[in-house]
Every structure is written in structure tokens, then in C-alpha cells.
Design an enzyme around this catalytic site. Structure first.
Site, PDB file in Angstrom:
ATOM      1  N   ASN A  92     -12.318  -3.970  -6.878  1.00 28.70           N
ATOM      2  CA  ASN A  92     -10.743  -4.596  -6.844  1.00 28.70           C
ATOM      3  C   ASN A  92     -10.831  -2.229  -6.603  1.00 28.70           C
ATOM      4  OD1 ASN A  92      -8.614  -3.568  -8.504  1.00 28.70           O
ATOM      5  ND2 ASN A  92      -9.583  -2.559  -9.464  1.00 28.70           N
ATOM      6  N   TYR A 157      -4.756   3.596   4.369  1.00 27.09           N
ATOM      7  CA  TYR A 157      -4.736   2.286   2.924  1.00 27.09           C
ATOM      8  C   TYR A 157      -3.963   1.047   3.447  1.00 27.09           C
ATOM      9  CZ  TYR A 157      -3.311  -0.429  -1.175  1.00 27.09           C
ATOM     10  OH  TYR A 157      -3.481  -1.096  -2.196  1.00 27.09           O
TER      11      TYR A 157
END
Length: 268
Positions: A92, A157
Site C-alpha cells: 500500500n 505517480y
């Protein structure tokens, strides 16, 4: 619904806040033994205290997952805690900043890839073979709707998250049928990633739309045309992670599940 996760050993990276924190709490509620890995020692301690007060078992490891040394140290400590590899790995950990490619330096791009992508690669490399040797396991990696439908900013990202999805797909084939690897791809979810007063995306969104707080977020939701018409909640993503990690999804591997309010328009 009982996800049959009781007693499962779960390692969750970036587990101190946001989606990671929600995942830790969800697995703990299901009777699993989650261990959160994060660089924020204070938040890990607070999380552990809260879960202990609720009578739920958990653990924590302080580590910088943007480095190989940090990953190796975290894995070694996790194996000490669990007595070997976990049953479930949740990749995560991640970071991102709204900026165009022209505004992104090489150093910034590399740092994004180190934390968002290579942390996942290194965790899998160090743990998945042992999970296979132990007879099975499940890996769930957090990508993003931006990995499937990139915008004109936050290029590093989006690229890092697309890379995570690609590696997860490759490994799902390599380690099938013993270890399953899947992804969740959240859309806008209201976490500290958005709300933090120092680095949260809300500030950038406010500047872009000339509104404040939730009004600015709603303007973004409307502009992107998200059918559900709102920002998501961390526990909604955590529930999907837990499902993919559980044996209830035993015939699912190599998949990416969108938790995005309908933001992705592609059929596949």
C-alpha cells in the site's frame, strides 16, 4: 459476511494512516493478525494502542520503505514476528504530488518510483517465493484509477502505479496457482493524502477551482464526471482489499478491481 481471515498473518506497508490504517483495522476486525510497516513511529504507536484497547491483535514495524535496506530490515522483522512469511501481503505504501512533468525533477521522479513501485517489487521478491514454499498466500497491491486513466499532471505517480499493476499481473502468472496477486485501483479517497495541511492535494485543488475544502473537492468530482458524485472512504477500499486477500476470491488472480466511483470509462 465472514471472510474467513481469522488467524491470518498480514503484512501491510504504509499501514499507519489512510488506506493502510483502514486495512489494518479491517483485518483486525476480521480476526487476522495485521502488522503495519511505516516510517511514522508516532502514528504506528497510536494505532496499536487503539487496537489493543479494542482487544484486537496487531503489530508494527518502523521502516523507510523507499530504500532496499529499509525493505530488507522490515521483512526480517516481520518474519521474526510471524515466524516466517505472512499469509497475506498488502503493498500500500506510496506518495504523490500534483505537478506536471516539466515541474518534476529527475530526483523527484526517482523517489516516487522507489517508494511507490520498487517497494512493491522488493517486498514481492523477498516474500512471495517463501509464501509459495509455504503452500499459498495472497498479495494485494494498491494502484490507482490514474494508472488506468492518466491525467495531465502527477505523471510520476500515475506511471509508478501502472508499473505496480504490470508487475502484479506478471507475478500472478509466475506464482499461480499457489500465490494469488491482485490489485485495487482506488479513485479519489479522502485520506491524509488529500487532507494533510502540509502536503495534501486539497490545497492544490482549492487553487485550481477557486473554492475551499469540500467545495473544492466536489468541484473536482464534478469536473471529472465521477458517476457516484462523491469522494470515497478508506474503509470502502479496505473492504475490497480484505475480500481479494481472502479465500472467497480464490479463483481471482491477476485482476485489478476499481474502487473509483465509476471514474474509469474503459470497458476493460
Amino acid at each position: 459476511m465472514d471472510l474467513k481471515l481469522a488467524g491470518k498473518k498480514v503484512l501491510i506497508t504504509g499501514g499507519a494512516s489512510g488506506l493502510g490504517d483502514a486495512a489494518v483495522r479491517t483485518f483486525a476486525e476480521e480476526g487476522a493478525f495485521p502488522v503495519a510497516v511505516d516510517i511514522n513511529e508516532a502514528k504506528l504507536a497510536s494505532q496499536a494502542e487503539e487496537l489493543e484497547a479494542l482487544g484486537r491483535r496487531s503489530g508494527s514495524i518502523v521502516a523507510d520503505l523507499s530504500t532496499l535496506e529499509g525493505i530488507e530490515g522490515a521483512v526480517a522483522r516481520a518474519k521474526e514476528i510471524f515466524g516466517g512469511a505472512p499469509d497475506i501481503l498488502v503493498n500500500n505504501v506510496g506518495t504523490g504530488t500534483l505537478r506536471t512533468l516539466e515541474e518534476t525533477t529527475d530526483e523527484q521522479f526517482h523517489r516516487t518510483m522507489e517508494l511507490n513501485f520498487f517497494a512493491m517489487v522488493r517486498m514481492c521478491k523477498l516474500l512471495v517465493p517463501e509464501m509459495k514454499a509455504n503452500g499459498g498466500g495472497s498479495v494485494v497491491s494498491v494502484t490507482s484509477d490514474l494508472s488506468r486513466q492518466p491525467e495531465d499532471s502527477i505523471t510520476d505517480y500515475a506511471a509508478s502505479k501502472a508499473a505496480v499493476a504490470s508487475v502484479s499481473k506478471s507475478l500472478s502468472r509466475l506464482y499461480a496457482p499457489t500465490v494469488r496477486l491482485n490489485c485495487v485501483a482506488p479513485g479519489p479517497i479522502y485520506t491524509p493524502f488529500w487532507s494533510d495541511e502540509n502536503y495534501g492535494w486539497v490545497k492544490t485543488v482549492e487553487q485550481a477551482y477557486g473554492k475551499e475544502g469540500m467545495d473544492a473537492i466536489q468541484a473536482l468530482i464534478d469536473d471529472r464526471g465521477i458517476p457516484m458524485g462523491r469522494i470515497g472512504r478508506p474503509e470502502e477500499v479496505a473492504a475490497a482489499i480484505a475480500f481479494l486477500a481472502s479465500d472467497l476470491s480464490a479463483f481471482t488472480t491477476g485482476a485489478t478491481l476499481g474502487i473509483d466511483g465509476g471514474s474509469i470509462r474503459a470497458l476493460f
